[in-house]
Design an enzyme around this catalytic site. Structure first.
Site, short mmCIF file in Angstrom:
data_model
loop_
_atom_site.label_atom_id
_atom_site.label_comp_id
_atom_site.label_asym_id
_atom_site.label_seq_id
_atom_site.Cartn_x
_atom_site.Cartn_y
_atom_site.Cartn_z
N HIS A 11 2.18 -32.36 -10.18
CA HIS A 11 3.64 -32.44 -10.15
C HIS A 11 4.26 -32.02 -11.48
CE1 HIS A 11 2.56 -35.02 -6.75
NE2 HIS A 11 3.80 -34.96 -6.32
N GLU A 42 5.98 -27.12 4.03
CA GLU A 42 6.47 -26.04 3.17
C GLU A 42 6.25 -24.65 3.77
OE1 GLU A 42 4.86 -28.66 2.01
OE2 GLU A 42 6.00 -29.49 0.34
N GLU A 102 12.85 -30.84 1.70
CA GLU A 102 12.44 -32.22 1.96
C GLU A 102 13.38 -33.18 1.24
OE1 GLU A 102 8.54 -31.69 0.44
OE2 GLU A 102 7.92 -30.50 2.14
N PHE A 140 8.53 -29.82 -5.98
CA PHE A 140 7.84 -29.53 -7.23
C PHE A 140 7.22 -28.15 -7.10
CE2 PHE A 140 8.06 -34.11 -6.94
CZ PHE A 140 8.43 -34.50 -8.23
N ASP A 178 4.63 -26.92 -8.05
CA ASP A 178 3.20 -26.95 -7.70
C ASP A 178 3.01 -26.77 -6.18
OD1 ASP A 178 2.14 -28.44 -10.45
OD2 ASP A 178 4.10 -29.10 -9.79
N PHE A 179 4.01 -27.19 -5.40
CA PHE A 179 3.88 -27.10 -3.93
C PHE A 179 4.13 -25.68 -3.42
CE2 PHE A 179 5.78 -31.69 -3.76
CZ PHE A 179 4.72 -32.16 -4.54
#
Lengths: 344, 336
Positions: free
Chosen positions: B142, B73, B42, B96, B98-99
């Site tokens: 994040h 994702e 992204e 990030f 976390d994603f």
């Protein structure tokens, strides 16, 4: 590989042969499973043969496919060897994955078969990636993703279609609507009459075809492949079909009646296509009988040989994790097996 | 031929650069070297990456090879797996870490398992670059440090560079590898500078730790931000306590040998890593050291990490939970 041009007698005969091979293979697999011969579980493709064979016949040899839980039919459609498949079902070293994959994970990348898959909806992103390679390397290859009606409820399927549509990738998305997502009827899982309505959201062509008619599937995929190969992007095809067996073998199937199964069997894809070929004089009843018995022999021999074949050596459990050597894997394996001894 | 180097080796041709620049240089060199390699993620193109890592690479290599994706994702991670299985070499940026949860199916069940499950029939040359760590008030979604998940997952490798040199060398190795490698960048140290070999074939092997500073009294094994902070701390303690600082660099495979050798010398070990303490990277280092160097230990091993919380938003709270040099100092004090 014999050309699968459906216009030619040779192509038609081979298409019939592959559909019959799938049915014989999966009938045998069902019997072996019921007899307690096979470990794990198996998901049979019986009833859906026209979709796999019709679609793959419309592809070129270099094209990729991704598959589902119910992958035996796709493997045979792609020309994979029934002995190596059977050996994999038994968990034997001769199997396509050396016994590491089993029924749900047969793959042969060299043949363009990127793997059966135990995760519902995981295949379409993989097909999109294979198509991305083809596009970036400027190769004449398309990728076809088979997935079930249940997978249309998966987010990653929609992400894959959006990605392929946005990037005009050479992908053909084929939904095998066999009327049930595991044990739940399709109408209880989706709010649209035809799953091909999905295509509209991504502004790509979408069709629903009769998945019991191998010619209809072949024609739809031929058109979709042409579109993909000429840079016009993906197509979404829904093939209405029916699985005659349970979701998995041993499934007690409270979700449908025997009468329903019989109604679909009246339109059996193999029977219909065979009658068409006999009526057209492409093959005779005698030739058909002899083809059937050749296939039965092939599958019987495959099963018997696979049963007698060697299991992998236990040490092979530590192979194939990585391309590079990782000492951990063998060290930990050895540690687990060690019976006593000194520490430091 | 790859040349590998450690501090102290004679790598004559170096240049000072930041971790961000080192990563971008590795990307540039590998895109130039291998036409199958491409970047996908992204805002990696014209935008240059939200943390400015990919910068202007799109101008050099074009939109095909520095490819902006939709915010999907799962879709593009899956596409990376399919592309890798068919002869491409994708480098995926997940903004990030976390994603990574958003696309975990494609990582867990496809990327990590295909080679094994298919009996070695597929190669999986995927590199996943992502950012970790707290410290910028980005709150819980994040700021996570979740590299342990991937080090724990059979079938993928995980690396966590703490210096510009390691960042360049490890990323080049990751991209060249035919195995999936997760490359975890701590977002607070992008501006940290150091000498980096400019040799295009300079790589750091997977599974190798780096002794960044030698010492005799205690070994501090650190990752990412805590490497630099531990080095500064060691400098401060110089003359009082002699601290050996090791950048773990690679979580899986893990360089047990270097750790055992160091503990054999110092007899004391502190493990400093910005991940939750329970069941984690710390635990793995402790387990290996006690298995192989138990009798070298003169004191219990100490762990410095996040006390099993998420990373809160308020600076007052964030500072409380993030491990830092003070925590490392306290751990050293407990054992020396």
């Amino acid at each position: 590989m014999v050309t699968l041009d459906i216009e030619s007698a040779e192509g038609q005969t081979e298409i019939l042969r592959r559909m019959l091979t799938i049915r014989a293979f999966d009938t045998k697999a069902g019997e072996l499973f019921a007899d307690g011969e096979l470990p794990g579980f198996v998901h049979l493709y019986i009833g859906e043969e026209a979709v796999g064979v019709g679609a793959v016949s419309a592809l070129e040899e270099q094209d990729y496919i991704t598959s589902t839980h119910r992958g035996h039919g796709h493997c045979i459609s792609k020309g994979l060897d029934t002995y190596e498949m059977m050996a994999e079902l038994y968990g034997k070293r001769d199997g396509y994955c050396n016994g590491k994959g089993g029924s749900m994970h047969i793959a042969d990348v060299d043949a363009g078969m990127l793997g059966a898959n135990g995760i519902v909806g995981a295949g379409p992103p993989l097909a999109t990636g294979a198509a991305l390679t083809a596009e970036m390397k400027d190769e004449d290859r398309v990728a076809l993703a088979f997935f079930g009606d249940g997978a249309v409820a998966q987010g990653q399927v929609h992400e894959a279609i959006n990605l392929a549509a946005t990037w005009d990738l050479p992908v053909v998305f084929v939904v095998e609507n066999n009327q049930f997502g595991e044990g739940t009827p399709v109408e209880e899982q989706h709010n649209v009459e035809h799953l091909s309505a999905t295509a509209e959201a991504y502004d790509i062509p979408g069709f629903t075809v009769d998945g019991m008619d191998v010619t209809a599937v072949y024609e739809a995929v031929t058109e979709a492949r042409e579109r993909a190969a000429t840079g016009e992007g993906p197509t979404f095809i829904e093939a209405d079909t029916y699985r005659y067996e349970g979701h998995f073998e041993g499934d007690h199937q409270p979700y449908r009646s025997k009468e329903d199964i019989e109604l679909w069997k009246d339109r059996d894809a193999i029977e219909t296509f065979k009658n068409r070929l006999v009526d057209a004089g492409t093959i005779t009843e005698e030739e058909f009988e002899s083809m059937q018995s050749e296939i039965d022999d092939e599958i019987e021999t495959a099963a018997e040989t696979a049963k007698e074949a060697d299991y992998p050596d236990p040490s092979e459990a530590y192979e194939d994790m990585f391309g590079m050597t990782v000492p951990e894997i063998n060290d930990f394996g050895a540690q687990m097996r060690a019976d006593g001894g000194e520490t430091q | 031929m790859s040349t590998t180097s450690q501090p102290g080796d004679d790598v004559s041709d170096t240049q000072e650069m930041t971790i961000r620049e080192a990563i971008r240089l590795a990307l540039r060199e590998e895109l130039e070297r291998d036409e199958d390699a491409f970047i996908m993620g992204e805002d990696v193109g014209e935008f240059g990456g939200v943390l400015s890592v990919t910068g202007d690479l799109v101008e050099e290599f074009g939109e095909e090879r520095v490819r902006d994706t939709p915010i999907s994702e799962a879709g593009f991670m899956g596409a990376a797996v399919g592309a890798a299985a068919t002869g491409s070499r994708p480098v995926v940026e997940i903004m990030f870490s976390d994603f990574l949860g958003v696309c975990s199916e494609q990582i867990l069940n496809q990327m990590a398992k295909n080679r094994y499950m298919f009996g070695g029939k597929t190669e999986m040359p995927v590199t996943v670059r992502t950012t970790e760590g707290g410290g910028m008030g980005a709150a819980s979604q994040h700021s996570g440090t979740i590299h342990t998940w991937f080090a724990h997952l059979p079938g993928v490798m995980a690396v966590t560079p703490g210096t510009p040199r390691a960042a360049k060398g490890l990323l080049k190795t990751a991209i060249r590898s035919n195995d999936p490698v997760f490359f975890f960048e701590n977002k607070m140290i992008y501006e940290q500078a150091g000498e980096v070999p400019v040799d295009e074939d300079y790589t750091v092997p997977l599974g190798q730790a780096s002794v960044e500073r030698e010492g005799d009294d205690v070994t501090v094994v650190a990752t990412q931000r805590l490497v630099g902070e531990s080095l500064d701390l060691a400098e401060e303690l110089d003359g009082e306590t002699s601290v050996e600082v090791i950048d773990l660099q690679s979580l899986y495979p893990l360089d047990t040998e270097t750790l055992v050798e160091s503990v054999g010398k110092t007899g004391r070990l502190v493990v400093a890593d910005e991940s939750p303490l329970s069941y984690g990277t710390h635990a793995e280092v402790v387990a290996r050291v006690q298995e192989q160097a138990f009798f070298s230990l003169d004191a219990p091993i100490q762990r410095v990490g996040v006390p099993d919380t998420h990373i809160p938003f308020s600076p007052a709270l964030e500072e409380e939970v993030l491990p830092d040099a003070d925590g490392v100092r306290a751990a050293i004090d407990r054992v020396v």
